[in-house]
Scaffold this motif. Structure first.
Motif, PDB file in Angstrom:
ATOM      1  N   GLU A 168       0.923  -1.186   0.043  1.00 57.91           N
ATOM      2  CA  GLU A 168      -0.085  -0.286  -0.036  1.00 57.91           C
ATOM      3  C   GLU A 168       0.837   1.360  -0.150  1.00 57.91           C
ATOM      4  O   GLU A 168       0.617   2.183  -0.749  1.00 57.91           O
ATOM      5  CB  GLU A 168      -0.920  -0.023   1.367  1.00 57.91           C
ATOM      6  N   LYS A 169       1.747   1.302   0.971  1.00 59.39           N
ATOM      7  CA  LYS A 169       2.546   2.575   1.203  1.00 59.39           C
ATOM      8  C   LYS A 169       3.777   2.569   0.683  1.00 59.39           C
ATOM      9  O   LYS A 169       4.415   3.711   0.435  1.00 59.39           O
ATOM     10  CB  LYS A 169       2.484   2.812   2.722  1.00 59.39           C
ATOM     11  N   GLU A 170       4.662   1.562   0.238  1.00 57.58           N
ATOM     12  CA  GLU A 170       6.046   1.637   0.094  1.00 57.58           C
ATOM     13  C   GLU A 170       6.293   1.552  -1.428  1.00 57.58           C
ATOM     14  O   GLU A 170       5.379   0.868  -2.028  1.00 57.58           O
ATOM     15  CB  GLU A 170       6.747   0.325   0.630  1.00 57.58           C
TER      16      GLU A 170
END
Ligand code: SAM
Length: 208
Positions: A168-170
């Protein structure tokens, strides 16, 4: 003029790390597909070549450097150095003039430190693959497309500085030019995305 082309990466780094090992295996596999030879030259005596690389049929390990392999008057004029600072770009007609394509065995760096100059100094004819730094396996891939498949450099589908997303975020932006695969993603050696993710996780862990 031999039809079979030789692709040489002159080993210039002190060691052969996991990134290079994956890149070199990809080069060896793809070179076998076009009936060529992939040579890693200038290896220190007793150098431990990674097992996966040794098993590739197109692969040759060589302790001599490219100057000793192709001296003046004995083949040097048939060697083309792929050089980001060359004045002329590689083109399909270069297939006629060169049998050997030489690359610097250097990991990409940002900004580039021009370590290809170590080979430029030796006086081989240089050709550029356009203005953007490529990974070594991409540089060999594009050279093969031009020489073996007669692409012009502007026909090659590129992806510059792609962002690799992990979950999701990296995400990580790769500061290089790649060839775009049929799936729209950058062509990278098998195992490379996992290695990049592992390295990214490690640098995040190092922050704590
Ligand atoms: N940062 C680098 C340097 O110090 O020169 C470039 C290293 S690049 C990852 C490894 C090799 O790929 C270079 O030595 C060169 O042979 C080839 N290469 C990469 N991009 C290229 C380009 N745009 N034109 C010609 N050769 C290139």
């Amino acid at each position: 003029m031999p039809e079979q082309k030789t692709y040489i990466v002159e080993h210039l780094d002190p060691e052969l790390g996991p990134w290079s090992a994956l890149e070199y295996r990809a080069i060896a596999r793809e070179t076998a597909g076009c009936n060529g030879v992939f040579m890693l030259s200038s290896l220190p005596e007793g150098f431990q070549v990674p097992e996966e690389l040794k098993q590739e049929s197109a692969f040759r390990a060589e302790t001599r450097g490219v100057e000793d392999l192709y001296p003046e008057g004995k083949g040097k004029e048939r060697v083309c150095l792929l050089d980001p600072a060359a004045e002329e770009d590689l083109n399909p007609d270069d297939k006629r003039d060169f049998d050997v394509f030489l690359f610097g065995g250097i990991l990409g760096d940002d900004p580039p430190r021009d370590r290809t100059s170590e080979l430029r100094k030796k006086g081989f004819t240089g050709r550029r693959l356009g203005p953007v730094q490529m990974t070594t396996d991409t540089a060999v891939r594009v050279t093969r497309m031009v020489v073996e498949e007669q692409y012009t450099l502007d026909m090659v589908p590129y992806l510059d500085h792609p962002e690799l997303k992990f979950g999701e975020k990296e995400s990580t932006e790769m500061p290089f030019r790649y060839v775009k695969g049929k799936d729209g993603k950058p062509i990278m050696p098998e195992g490379m995305v996992d290695l990049i993710k592992k390295d990214a996780d490690k640098s995040i862990d190092d922050l704590f």
